[in-house]
Design a protein around this motif. Structure first.
Motif, PDB file in Angstrom:
ATOM      1  N   ARG A  42     -17.557 -17.517 -15.089  1.00  6.72           N
ATOM      2  CA  ARG A  42     -16.218 -18.083 -14.909  1.00  6.72           C
ATOM      3  C   ARG A  42     -16.119 -18.772 -13.545  1.00  6.72           C
ATOM      4  O   ARG A  42     -16.336 -18.134 -12.509  1.00  6.72           O
ATOM      5  N   ILE A  43     -15.804 -20.044 -13.551  1.00 10.47           N
ATOM      6  CA  ILE A  43     -15.741 -20.810 -12.312  1.00 10.47           C
ATOM      7  C   ILE A  43     -14.657 -20.281 -11.390  1.00 10.47           C
ATOM      8  O   ILE A  43     -14.802 -20.293 -10.164  1.00 10.47           O
ATOM      9  N   ARG A  44     -13.570 -19.779 -11.964  1.00 11.85           N
ATOM     10  CA  ARG A  44     -12.467 -19.302 -11.135  1.00 11.85           C
ATOM     11  C   ARG A  44     -12.820 -18.083 -10.303  1.00 11.85           C
ATOM     12  O   ARG A  44     -12.092 -17.710  -9.388  1.00 11.85           O
ATOM     13  N   ASP A  45     -13.960 -17.425 -10.616  1.00 10.92           N
ATOM     14  CA  ASP A  45     -14.405 -16.280  -9.823  1.00 10.92           C
ATOM     15  C   ASP A  45     -15.067 -16.701  -8.513  1.00 10.92           C
ATOM     16  O   ASP A  45     -15.277 -15.866  -7.632  1.00 10.92           O
ATOM     17  N   LEU A  46     -15.426 -17.976  -8.404  1.00 10.15           N
ATOM     18  CA  LEU A  46     -16.064 -18.457  -7.177  1.00 10.15           C
ATOM     19  C   LEU A  46     -15.051 -18.511  -6.031  1.00 10.15           C
ATOM     20  O   LEU A  46     -13.897 -18.913  -6.236  1.00 10.15           O
ATOM     21  N   PRO A  47     -15.456 -18.124  -4.826  1.00  6.66           N
ATOM     22  CA  PRO A  47     -14.537 -18.252  -3.672  1.00  6.66           C
ATOM     23  C   PRO A  47     -14.176 -19.710  -3.396  1.00  6.66           C
ATOM     24  O   PRO A  47     -13.091 -20.005  -2.898  1.00  6.66           O
ATOM     25  N   GLN A  48     -15.099 -20.625  -3.723  1.00  3.97           N
ATOM     26  CA  GLN A  48     -14.808 -22.047  -3.531  1.00  3.97           C
ATOM     27  C   GLN A  48     -13.648 -22.501  -4.420  1.00  3.97           C
ATOM     28  O   GLN A  48     -12.856 -23.365  -4.033  1.00  3.97           O
ATOM     29  N   ALA A  49     -13.537 -21.903  -5.622  1.00  3.44           N
ATOM     30  CA  ALA A  49     -12.438 -22.258  -6.516  1.00  3.44           C
ATOM     31  C   ALA A  49     -11.099 -21.796  -5.943  1.00  3.44           C
ATOM     32  O   ALA A  49     -10.100 -22.526  -5.998  1.00  3.44           O
ATOM     33  N   SER A  50     -11.082 -20.594  -5.375  1.00  3.85           N
ATOM     34  CA  SER A  50      -9.847 -20.102  -4.748  1.00  3.85           C
ATOM     35  C   SER A  50      -9.471 -20.962  -3.549  1.00  3.85           C
ATOM     36  O   SER A  50      -8.292 -21.299  -3.346  1.00  3.85           O
ATOM     37  N   ALA A  51     -10.466 -21.342  -2.756  1.00  5.69           N
ATOM     38  CA  ALA A  51     -10.203 -22.188  -1.596  1.00  5.69           C
ATOM     39  C   ALA A  51      -9.703 -23.561  -2.020  1.00  5.69           C
ATOM     40  O   ALA A  51      -8.776 -24.119  -1.404  1.00  5.69           O
ATOM     41  N   LEU A  52     -10.306 -24.126  -3.078  1.00  8.53           N
ATOM     42  CA  LEU A  52      -9.866 -25.441  -3.561  1.00  8.53           C
ATOM     43  C   LEU A  52      -8.420 -25.387  -4.054  1.00  8.53           C
ATOM     44  O   LEU A  52      -7.622 -26.300  -3.763  1.00  8.53           O
ATOM     45  N   ALA A  53      -8.071 -24.332  -4.766  1.00  8.13           N
ATOM     46  CA  ALA A  53      -6.690 -24.182  -5.236  1.00  8.13           C
ATOM     47  C   ALA A  53      -5.720 -24.093  -4.062  1.00  8.13           C
ATOM     48  O   ALA A  53      -4.649 -24.714  -4.077  1.00  8.13           O
ATOM     49  N   ALA A  54      -6.099 -23.345  -3.022  1.00  6.61           N
ATOM     50  CA  ALA A  54      -5.230 -23.200  -1.851  1.00  6.61           C
ATOM     51  C   ALA A  54      -5.048 -24.535  -1.136  1.00  6.61           C
ATOM     52  O   ALA A  54      -3.930 -24.896  -0.746  1.00  6.61           O
ATOM     53  N   VAL A  55      -6.137 -25.281  -0.983  1.00  5.62           N
ATOM     54  CA  VAL A  55      -6.072 -26.577  -0.304  1.00  5.62           C
ATOM     55  C   VAL A  55      -5.207 -27.561  -1.098  1.00  5.62           C
ATOM     56  O   VAL A  55      -4.389 -28.293  -0.527  1.00  5.62           O
ATOM     57  N   LEU A  56      -5.371 -27.582  -2.410  1.00  3.04           N
ATOM     58  CA  LEU A  56      -4.591 -28.502  -3.239  1.00  3.04           C
ATOM     59  C   LEU A  56      -3.103 -28.157  -3.215  1.00  3.04           C
ATOM     60  O   LEU A  56      -2.245 -29.052  -3.174  1.00  3.04           O
ATOM     61  N   VAL A  57      -2.782 -26.871  -3.226  1.00  4.44           N
ATOM     62  CA  VAL A  57      -1.372 -26.456  -3.170  1.00  4.44           C
ATOM     63  C   VAL A  57      -0.742 -26.855  -1.839  1.00  4.44           C
ATOM     64  O   VAL A  57       0.365 -27.409  -1.789  1.00  4.44           O
TER      65      VAL A  57
END
Length: 317
Positions: free
Chosen positions: A80-95
């Motif tokens: 699951r891509i959403r488990d990657l820390p990079q995915a969490s960081a990308l979501a935070a940056v986009l928000v």
């Protein structure tokens, strides 16, 4: 007033550059330490840059691209891509970026989308070909701002450096010409083509080097490359103006984010070459010649910055 504005803008550029350096560090740290603390630290770097100056959007865009590239490279290693820390960081940056843009658009920052304003984008042209023209010119000119630091002389016409009025030397220069001195003002455009070629070569070599590396060093190369290429994204669609290349205009602030990625990239690429088999295969004499030529080159570059680089405050035109 001009001195005060220059002082304040310098402090702002320093803040942006510090944010860019920290962002590169935390982007690389995500590779080995995918903790929530690192994700929050990276998001705070973007938030700090946005609150300092609207040019922080360049940093936000570059960080988002670097995170997207990291996710793409890791897509086959996780379920699951959403488990990657990079995915969490990308979501935070986009928000954070979306909230910032919503606030700015409601407070009068939509000037870029209007026609014939100081910060207007080229979308008002109405036809795509002039947009492409401006895009390439802006990209070449902005990358030139970084590469010119490594050139042994300022990328300007010698008539400009010596304060020579070419119209006085050649009276026919004013015949049938609306802007007779423009050719000499715009000599820097020739170097823009060189900068474009150097950029392509740098991207190709950095990409090859990133494929040959793993872990933290690979992520540092990716982060630095994205910061260099996308660190001036908000300035690419701005209507191109001739004064961008007229000497005396301090427009280096446009690459304050990109330049940090460029410096890191040059250091990492030099380190990779010094560790390569090609450099190791050189004889002692060959290595001595290399370091001697290297020192002479940058000595000449430093001298040219002190002598030729001291441009006059007034020009013949």
């Amino acid at each position: 007033v001009a001195f005060q504005m220059r002082f304040v803008s310098t402090l702002v550029c320093y803040a942006l550059q510090i944010s860019a350096i920290l962002a590169i560090y935390y982007l690389a740290r995500l590779e080995e330490d995918g903790s929530r603390r690192t994700v929050v630290a990276l998001a705070l770097c973007v938030l700090a840059a946005l609150t300092v100056w609207e040019q922080g959007l360049d940093l936000a865009f570059a960080v988002a691209v670097a995170l997207a590239v990291s996710i793409f490279l890791k897509r086959s290693r996780v379920t699951r891509i959403r488990d990657l820390p990079q995915a969490s960081a990308l979501a935070a940056v986009l928000v954070i970026t979306a909230i910032y843009l919503a606030i700015r658009l409601r407070t009068g920052a939509a000037e870029a989308l209007t026609a014939n304003k100081e910060a207007s984008y080229f979308f008002s042209y109405g036809t795509p070909l002039p947009m492409v023209d401006d895009l390439v010119l802006n990209f070449s000119g902005l990358t030139l701002q970084a590469f010119r630091q490594l050139l042994p002389f300022p990328p300007l016409s010698f008539s400009i450096i010596s304060r020579t009025d070419m119209n006085a030397l050649n009276i026919y220069n004013t015949y049938y010409a609306q802007f007779p001195n423009m050719f000499y003002r715009m000599m820097g455009m020739w170097y823009s083509g060189v900068a474009f070629s150097l950029t392509v070569a740098t991207v190709l070599y950095a990409g090859w080097l990133a494929r040959a590396r793993q872990g933290l060093e690979r992520q540092l190369i990716i982060a630095s490359l994205c910061m260099f290429i996308f660190g001036f994204a908000t300035h690419l669609p701005i209507m191109h103006r001739d004064y961008f290349y007229i000497p005396g205009y301090a427009l280096g602030f446009k690459i304050s984010v990109s330049y940090m990625g460029f410096v890191m990239l040059i250091v990492l690429m030099a380190r990779g070459w010094l560790q390569s088999a090609a450099f190791a295969a050189l004889s002692d004499r060959g290595k001595t010649v290399f370091w001697f030529a290297f020192g002479i080159y940058f000595f000449c570059a430093a001298i040219s910055r002190c002598v030729l680089g001291q441009l006059p405050n007034r020009f013949p035109w």
